[in-house]
Design a protein around this motif. Structure first.
Motif, PDB file in Angstrom:
ATOM      1  N   SER A  31       0.574 -25.852 -18.949  1.00 28.36           N
ATOM      2  CA  SER A  31       1.558 -26.212 -19.959  1.00 28.36           C
ATOM      3  C   SER A  31       2.819 -25.372 -19.738  1.00 28.36           C
ATOM      4  O   SER A  31       2.798 -24.349 -19.041  1.00 28.36           O
ATOM      5  N   HIS A  32       3.891 -25.795 -20.336  1.00 32.87           N
ATOM      6  CA  HIS A  32       5.149 -25.049 -20.237  1.00 32.87           C
ATOM      7  C   HIS A  32       4.975 -23.629 -20.778  1.00 32.87           C
ATOM      8  O   HIS A  32       5.473 -22.670 -20.195  1.00 32.87           O
ATOM      9  N   GLU A  33       4.237 -23.491 -21.870  1.00 33.35           N
ATOM     10  CA  GLU A  33       4.016 -22.180 -22.479  1.00 33.35           C
ATOM     11  C   GLU A  33       3.205 -21.263 -21.564  1.00 33.35           C
ATOM     12  O   GLU A  33       3.506 -20.084 -21.424  1.00 33.35           O
ATOM     13  N   ASP A  34       2.150 -21.818 -20.943  1.00 32.13           N
ATOM     14  CA  ASP A  34       1.339 -21.023 -20.018  1.00 32.13           C
ATOM     15  C   ASP A  34       2.149 -20.600 -18.799  1.00 32.13           C
ATOM     16  O   ASP A  34       2.021 -19.475 -18.314  1.00 32.13           O
ATOM     17  N   SER A  36       5.340 -20.122 -18.683  1.00 33.40           N
ATOM     18  CA  SER A  36       6.278 -19.094 -19.133  1.00 33.40           C
ATOM     19  C   SER A  36       5.594 -17.738 -19.260  1.00 33.40           C
ATOM     20  O   SER A  36       6.123 -16.710 -18.814  1.00 33.40           O
ATOM     21  N   ARG A  37       4.388 -17.724 -19.841  1.00 39.43           N
ATOM     22  CA  ARG A  37       3.627 -16.474 -19.954  1.00 39.43           C
ATOM     23  C   ARG A  37       3.269 -15.918 -18.579  1.00 39.43           C
ATOM     24  O   ARG A  37       3.325 -14.717 -18.337  1.00 39.43           O
ATOM     25  N   ASP A  40       6.355 -14.347 -17.032  1.00 37.64           N
ATOM     26  CA  ASP A  40       6.622 -13.064 -17.695  1.00 37.64           C
ATOM     27  C   ASP A  40       5.680 -11.977 -17.168  1.00 37.64           C
ATOM     28  O   ASP A  40       6.099 -10.850 -16.916  1.00 37.64           O
TER      29      ASP A  40
END
Length: 107
Positions: A31-34, A36-37, A40
Motif C-alpha cells: 500500500s502507499h502507506e506501507d 512510505s513507512r 522512512d
C-alpha cells in the motif's frame, strides 16, 4: 564544481573519487502507506550510517544509488549491513548491492 545541496557530496573535478554503490530489490505489492513507512525506515538506516541516496521506488522495485555524506566515511561493512537490512524486510525480495564505484564515472 559539481555536487548536491543539503549535506550532499561535493567534488572538484579531478580531485578525488566519490564512491557509492547501487542498492536494489524487488518489492511485494504494498500500500502507499506501507511504502512510505518503508522508505522512512530505509532513510533512517542510511542516516545512521552517514549516507544519502538518490533514486526511488516504483510499483514493484527499489533502485537507489547510495553515497556517504561529505562529512562521513562509509565502509564496506556499512554497504553490507544495508543490504542485510533490506533482505530482512518483509516487503523486499531479490536484494542486490553493487560494488563501490566512482559516482562521477571514470575520467
Amino acid at each position: 564544481m559539481s555536487g548536491m545541496e543539503d549535506g550532499g557530496v561535493v567534488r572538484e573535478k579531478g580531485k578525488f573519487a566519490v564512491l557509492g554503490f547501487a542498492l536494489s530489490c524487488r518489492l511485494q505489492e504494498v500500500s502507499h502507506e506501507d511504502a512510505s513507512r518503508f522508505l522512512d525506515a530505509l532513510e533512517a538506516q542510511l542516516e545512521s550510517r552517514g549516507m544519502i541516496m538518490g533514486g526511488g521506488v516504483d510499483a514493484d522495485r527499489l533502485d537507489v544509488f547510495v553515497l556517504p555524506r561529505k562529512d562521513a566515511d562509509a565502509t564496506d561493512s556499512d554497504r553490507l549491513a544495508l543490504a542485510e537490512w533490506l533482505d530482512r524486510q518483509p516487503l523486499c525480495m531479490e536484494v542486490a548491492a553493487g560494488d563501490w564505484v566512482d559516482a562521477y564515472g571514470v575520467e
